[in-house]
Design a protein around this motif. Sequence first.
Motif, PDB file in Angstrom:
ATOM      1  N   ASP A 101       0.830  -1.204   0.000  1.00 41.50           N
ATOM      2  CA  ASP A 101       0.000   0.000   0.000  1.00 41.50           C
ATOM      3  C   ASP A 101       0.864   1.254   0.000  1.00 41.50           C
ATOM      4  OD1 ASP A 101      -2.305  -1.528   0.075  1.00 41.50           O
ATOM      5  OD2 ASP A 101      -2.413  -1.500   2.272  1.00 41.50           O
ATOM      6  N   GLY A 102       0.330   2.322  -0.575  1.00 39.88           N
ATOM      7  CA  GLY A 102       0.982   3.615  -0.535  1.00 39.88           C
ATOM      8  C   GLY A 102       1.880   3.878  -1.728  1.00 39.88           C
ATOM      9  N   THR A 103       2.393   5.097  -1.773  1.00 42.68           N
ATOM     10  CA  THR A 103       3.365   5.476  -2.801  1.00 42.68           C
ATOM     11  C   THR A 103       4.635   5.965  -2.126  1.00 42.68           C
ATOM     12  OG1 THR A 103       2.440   7.716  -2.924  1.00 42.68           O
ATOM     13  CG2 THR A 103       1.597   6.081  -4.500  1.00 42.68           C
ATOM     14  N   PHE A 104       5.720   5.993  -2.900  1.00 43.57           N
ATOM     15  CA  PHE A 104       7.044   6.234  -2.328  1.00 43.57           C
ATOM     16  C   PHE A 104       7.815   7.253  -3.147  1.00 43.57           C
ATOM     17  CE2 PHE A 104       5.497   2.121  -1.139  1.00 43.57           C
ATOM     18  CZ  PHE A 104       5.847   1.983   0.193  1.00 43.57           C
ATOM     19  N   SER A 105       8.681   7.990  -2.457  1.00 38.46           N
ATOM     20  CA  SER A 105       9.552   8.952  -3.134  1.00 38.46           C
ATOM     21  C   SER A 105      10.714   8.261  -3.818  1.00 38.46           C
ATOM     22  CB  SER A 105      10.093   9.978  -2.131  1.00 38.46           C
ATOM     23  OG  SER A 105       9.060  10.738  -1.571  1.00 38.46           O
ATOM     24  N   VAL A 106      11.145   7.146  -3.238  1.00 38.76           N
ATOM     25  CA  VAL A 106      12.281   6.397  -3.806  1.00 38.76           C
ATOM     26  C   VAL A 106      12.066   4.910  -3.560  1.00 38.76           C
ATOM     27  CG1 VAL A 106      13.671   6.673  -1.701  1.00 38.76           C
ATOM     28  CG2 VAL A 106      14.799   6.203  -3.879  1.00 38.76           C
ATOM     29  N   HIS A 133       4.876   1.781  -7.739  1.00 36.18           N
ATOM     30  CA  HIS A 133       4.918   2.230  -6.349  1.00 36.18           C
ATOM     31  C   HIS A 133       5.374   3.685  -6.205  1.00 36.18           C
ATOM     32  CE1 HIS A 133       4.915  -2.161  -5.376  1.00 36.18           C
ATOM     33  NE2 HIS A 133       4.269  -1.744  -4.310  1.00 36.18           N
ATOM     34  N   LEU A 134       5.939   4.256  -7.247  1.00 34.91           N
ATOM     35  CA  LEU A 134       6.512   5.606  -7.134  1.00 34.91           C
ATOM     36  C   LEU A 134       5.458   6.683  -7.322  1.00 34.91           C
ATOM     37  CD1 LEU A 134       9.846   5.228  -9.162  1.00 34.91           C
ATOM     38  CD2 LEU A 134       9.597   5.370  -6.665  1.00 34.91           C
ATOM     39  N   GLU A 135       5.607   7.737  -6.545  1.00 35.46           N
ATOM     40  CA  GLU A 135       4.795   8.919  -6.791  1.00 35.46           C
ATOM     41  C   GLU A 135       5.408   9.699  -7.946  1.00 35.46           C
ATOM     42  OE1 GLU A 135       6.855  11.789  -3.413  1.00 35.46           O
ATOM     43  OE2 GLU A 135       5.199  10.454  -2.836  1.00 35.46           O
ATOM     44  N   PRO A 136       4.653  10.565  -8.621  1.00 39.59           N
ATOM     45  CA  PRO A 136       5.241  11.359  -9.705  1.00 39.59           C
ATOM     46  C   PRO A 136       6.465  12.133  -9.211  1.00 39.59           C
ATOM     47  CG  PRO A 136       2.856  11.563  -9.725  1.00 39.59           C
ATOM     48  CD  PRO A 136       3.203  10.813  -8.461  1.00 39.59           C
TER      49      PRO A 136
END
Length: 246
Positions: A101-106, A133-136
């Motif tokens: 779950d969620g998104t990640f910066s790296v 999984h990465l955010e923009p």
Amino acid sequence: MDEADGYFGERVAAAYDQSSGEMFEPGVIDATADFLADLAAGGQALELGIGTGRVAVPLARRGVPVHGIDLSRAMVARLRAKPEGDAIDVTIGDFATTRVDGTFSVAYLVFNTIMNLTTQEEQVACFRNAAAHLEPGGCFVIEVAIPELRRLPAGQNVVPFQVSPTRWAFDIYDVATQATSSNYVEVVDGRGEYRSIPFRYVWPSELDLMARLAGLRLRERWDGWTRASFTSESRRHVSVWEKPAP
């Protein structure tokens, strides 16, 4: 191979952190964690193949929330036993396809772990999984060795990398398929033991194409975590691909 934990079962996990290799030197660990914390820029990090937490624990100490994916329960048990290790969320599964779950910066893969995926299809799937999984604006980071084919003698396919009276280690390459294996022969109490771990080596340009297929673009490539220049003589690279903002 352990059926549940793959090639990183209890025997490997028990001795993993006792390695005297360069990757466990404090300066290397600090440089790795600093590099990733800079990219995280206050966001969350996802480690694919988190293992015993060699990188995840010092990264978390820098204030970066870390989530990990790993197939080996034996390796993750070592992470859990470390101070602060039990505070890191880990999902058990194949890091090429497992979603969290969620998104990640790296998102990141260190120390040749991309090569533990032994087919091109699995490696492509890993890039797509990381990208999902990465955010923009987020980044996918891989640290991996350059295949040492230049060290192969003409007509041979074996490169030794450790020789002692009681231990021999060598890589075997198949240049037609990019299949390789690291092989270890060790004499313990007068008895010989043999272990082999398969990999698939991969070139920087091939990784760049995998990234493009996943909607990522190359942002930077270095010789290592200290951002030394990547050259034709480099024996490894740290590459960063970025997920473009809409």
